[in-house]
Motif scaffolding. Structure first.
Motif, short mmCIF file in Angstrom:
data_model
loop_
_atom_site.label_atom_id
_atom_site.label_comp_id
_atom_site.label_asym_id
_atom_site.label_seq_id
_atom_site.Cartn_x
_atom_site.Cartn_y
_atom_site.Cartn_z
N GLN A 1 3.66 -11.48 -7.25
CA GLN A 1 4.18 -10.73 -6.09
C GLN A 1 4.54 -11.67 -4.95
N ARG A 2 3.71 -12.69 -4.74
CA ARG A 2 4.03 -13.67 -3.69
C ARG A 2 5.34 -14.38 -4.00
N ARG A 3 5.50 -14.72 -5.28
CA ARG A 3 6.71 -15.44 -5.67
C ARG A 3 7.94 -14.56 -5.46
N ILE B 1 0.82 -1.21 0.00
CA ILE B 1 0.00 0.00 0.00
C ILE B 1 0.86 1.27 0.00
N GLU B 2 1.96 1.25 0.74
CA GLU B 2 2.83 2.43 0.75
C GLU B 2 3.28 2.78 -0.67
N ALA B 3 3.71 1.73 -1.39
CA ALA B 3 4.18 1.96 -2.76
C ALA B 3 3.02 2.47 -3.63
N GLU C 1 6.75 -8.49 4.60
CA GLU C 1 6.40 -8.12 3.22
C GLU C 1 5.09 -8.75 2.78
N THR C 2 4.88 -10.01 3.19
CA THR C 2 3.64 -10.69 2.82
C THR C 2 2.45 -9.99 3.45
N ARG C 3 2.60 -9.62 4.72
CA ARG C 3 1.50 -8.91 5.39
C ARG C 3 1.21 -7.60 4.69
N GLY D 1 -6.91 -15.77 2.07
CA GLY D 1 -6.04 -16.64 2.87
C GLY D 1 -6.43 -18.11 2.88
N MET D 2 -7.34 -18.54 2.02
CA MET D 2 -7.74 -19.95 2.01
C MET D 2 -6.88 -20.78 1.08
#
Ligand code: ADP
Ligand code: ZN
Length: 616
Positions: A351-353, A320-322, A368-370, A488-489
């Motif tokens: 992005q996760r990767r 979000i900051e970015a 970072e994930t959060r 998150g599932m």
């Protein structure tokens, strides 16, 4: 009259005379009085909020030179040019200048002939410059130190500049010269780090709202991104300047080439291009009108162009900051601007990767994930985007904003309970049959009952979930898988984004709870482009004012070219619009327009009045 009251009068007088504005914005006046009276200040204000005046005016009030630490050379030159237009004596010292120029500037400082001096941090820290400062302070020539873009001191952002950490030398050596640090960072952790690193504990802190009401936020589902981008540009920003962000250098180059082929002038910008090319492109973007800059995040900090009318993201930012920082480059002049983001399942997986495959520690990866998850929640929300965005920065907006996609056209949700159950069971069954797992593409083929060779050879056509998902098409299933990841599932893993059922997913399957998600924006798309009020562009000038406005613009273009400055340095669009609407016939009428100070009146007043008179 007490001293402060008289300072206030002088400040207002300078605001009107030099800058041509009648009123201060927000807490500008308090900061100015505070710093002019010798206190330290820490100013947090969003981009376009009006930070520059907070150090420029106190320097003028103190009758000495404000020394401004600024990280970017291009930015310094623009500021110096803009100040020269206002009749303020400003100069810059950096590596791009000749020895003679530098000597002349140093001498001018010592003689008390400068109001503002911009200097790069590495230059400031040289023994030669510190020695110059010593002499200047002795002679009372230094009004204040301004530390612009103060977040450069923090290693959290991508603007980290190690030299910023050594700026504590300023108050250690000259504790009586007031300091003002300024930043547009909205992130609490970075703010705390700035205070600590720059030793600003004693400074008065001014925090503005970080809302950018003129920016319209819109997040659309990625379907045919290039076509979607082109529609957006053609329908809403035909002649406007703007930025298109992409994740990779290659995509930047491809997208810029493609836009040009489509007849839309665009320039690429990324860290892999030669410095010379980057400088040239940045300069053209600032000086020409209506160019699109296609860029990686390497482009942006200190881009002071006020009339960027849109920021489009073809890929998801990393948090979000970015997102806030990048979109914040639109609409600094306060006129309507668009923030447009196009995102899909692949963005989430990618992005996760990137986080998973980075060299960072596990702790850092979790952080970072959060942070990414907060952005994903913003993408999927059906609430006012601005409320969600500002809440992330700890700011409550009491009512929905009326200027984001969800406010303009309420998002539709649907009951995805049954479909989600099928999708999650499918992930589970396929994992049982083939433990290495599969990505969304294959999972969706199974749900749709596609009888291809691979599915057959794996025996996935014999699973109970084969062909049970005919109620949605591939796109619909793609969107739902994305939403299941966001909630998150499901969790993508490894290079191929193999999907795994999480604990939360298992728990939900057992719970029997319902699941409502945002419906595909696809259906809403056509009505959105027709119903939604458009962002204001130059084209929104009323027809009756258009001929004069056009004449003023071409006059401005010529002046800007002759003086080698960007057009907005001469006059902003808003000033030209006001002139076209009010048609001043005397210098006094012209001076009453916001943004017309005495220096510009002297310089351009006659020309403008002549243009008005000949355009009747
Ligand atoms: P920032 O550095 O915070 O991004 P700037 O200092 O560049 O913002 O200011 C943004 C714009 O707002 C500039 O065009 C500036 O001239 C204008 N501005 C600043 N203060 C005022 C004011 N009090 N009244 C009108 N316009 C202002
Ligand atoms: Zn809203």
């Amino acid at each position: 009259m007490d001293a402060t009251a008289s300072l206030r009068d002088q400040a207002r007088d300078l605001l009107a005379r030099v800058f041509g504005y009648d009123t201060f914005r927000g807490f500008q006046e308090d900061v100015i009085i505070d710093v002019a009276s010798g206190h330290d200040a820490f100013v947090l204000m969003p981009t376009g909020g009006g930070k520059s005046i907070c150090y420029q005016l106190p320097a003028l009030l103190r009758g000495a030179c404000g020394v401004v630490v600024s990280p970017l050379i291009a930015l310094m030159h623009d500021q110096v040019d803009a100040l020269a237009q206002l009749g303020v004596r400003a100069a810059a010292l950096n590596s791009s200048m000749s020895l003679e120029q530098s000597r002349a500037t140093e001498a001018a400082l010592l003689r008390g002939e400068l109001d503002l001096l911009y200097v790069a941090p590495e230059r400031l820290l040289t023994p030669r410059f510190l020695d110059l400062l010593e002499r200047a302070v002795q002679k009372n020539r230094v009004a204040l130190y301004a530390i612009d873009e103060a977040h450069c001191v923090s290693q959290w952002g991508h603007d980290f500049r190690p030299e910023y950490r050594e700026l504590t030398v300023l108050h250690e050596r000259w504790p009586r010269v007031p300091r003002i640090a300024l930043t547009a960072t909205a992130d609490e952790r970075t703010r705390a780090e700035i205070v600590e690193r720059l030793e600003l504990g004693e400074a008065h802190r001014y925090v503005a709202s970080f809302d950018r009401p003129n920016i319209r936020y819109r997040i659309v589902e990625k379907i045919e991104p290039r076509k979607q981008l082109l529609d957006f540009l053609r329908n809403e920003h035909r002649d406007d300047a703007g930025i298109v962000y992409c994740l990779s250098r290659k995509k930047v180059e491809d997208t810029a080439a493609w836009l040009n082929a489509e007849g839309r002038p665009a320039l690429p910008y990324h860290a892999g291009l030669d410095t010379e090319v980057r400088t040239r492109h940045q300069r053209r973007f600032l000086r020409e009108e209506g160019l699109v800059m296609v860029a990686t995040v390497a482009f942006g900090m200190g881009i002071d162009k006020p009339d960027v009318r849109f920021v489009a993201h073809l890929d998801l930012p990393k948090n979000i900051e970015a997102y806030y920082q990048e979109t914040g480059r639109a609409g600094r002049d306060g006129a309507a601007a668009d923030a447009w983001l196009c995102y899909g399942l692949q963005d989430v997986v990618q992005q996760r990767r990137m986080i998973e495959q980075s060299d960072a520690s596990d702790e850092h990866k979790r952080v970072e994930t959060r942070r990414l998850n907060h952005l994903l929640a913003l993408c999927e929300t059906t609430r006012c985007r601005r409320q969600v965005l500002l809440a992330y920065f700890g700011e409550q907006l009491s009512a929905p904003c009326g200027n984001c996609d969800n406010c303009i056209e309420p998002a539709i949700t649907w009951d995805a309970t049954e479909a989600a159950r099928k999708a999650l069971s499918n992930v589970y069954r396929i994992r049982q049959a083939s433990p290495s797992g599969f990505g969304a593409g294959h999972l969706i083929d199974v749900l749709l009952g596609k009888a291809n060779e691979r599915i057959h050879s794996l025996g996935h056509d014999r699973l109970t979930t084969f062909g049970i998902g005919k109620e949605l098409d591939a796109r619909g299933w793609g969107a739902l898988h994305r939403q299941l990841i966001v909630s998150g599932m499901l969790e993508p893993e490894g290079e191929y984004g193999v999907l795994r059922l999480t604990e939360a997913g298992r728990a939900w399957l057992k719970s029997g709870d319902a699941l409502h998600v945002r419906a595909s924006t696809l259906r809403a798309k056509t009505s959105r482009t027709t119903n939604a009020p458009k962002a204001a562009t130059a084209a929104d000038v009323p027809a009756a004012h258009q001929p004069l406005f056009d004449a003023l613009r071409s006059w401005r273009r010529e002046i800007a070219q002759t003086q080698q400055v960007p057009p907005y340095v001469v006059f902003h669009d808003s000033v030209l619009k006001a002139i076209a609407a009010l048609r001043p016939s005397t210098l006094t009428d012209l001076a009453a327009i916001s943004g017309v100070g005495t220096a510009k009146l002297d310089r351009y007043g006659k020309d403008v009045l002549a243009l008005v008179a000949s355009n009747s």
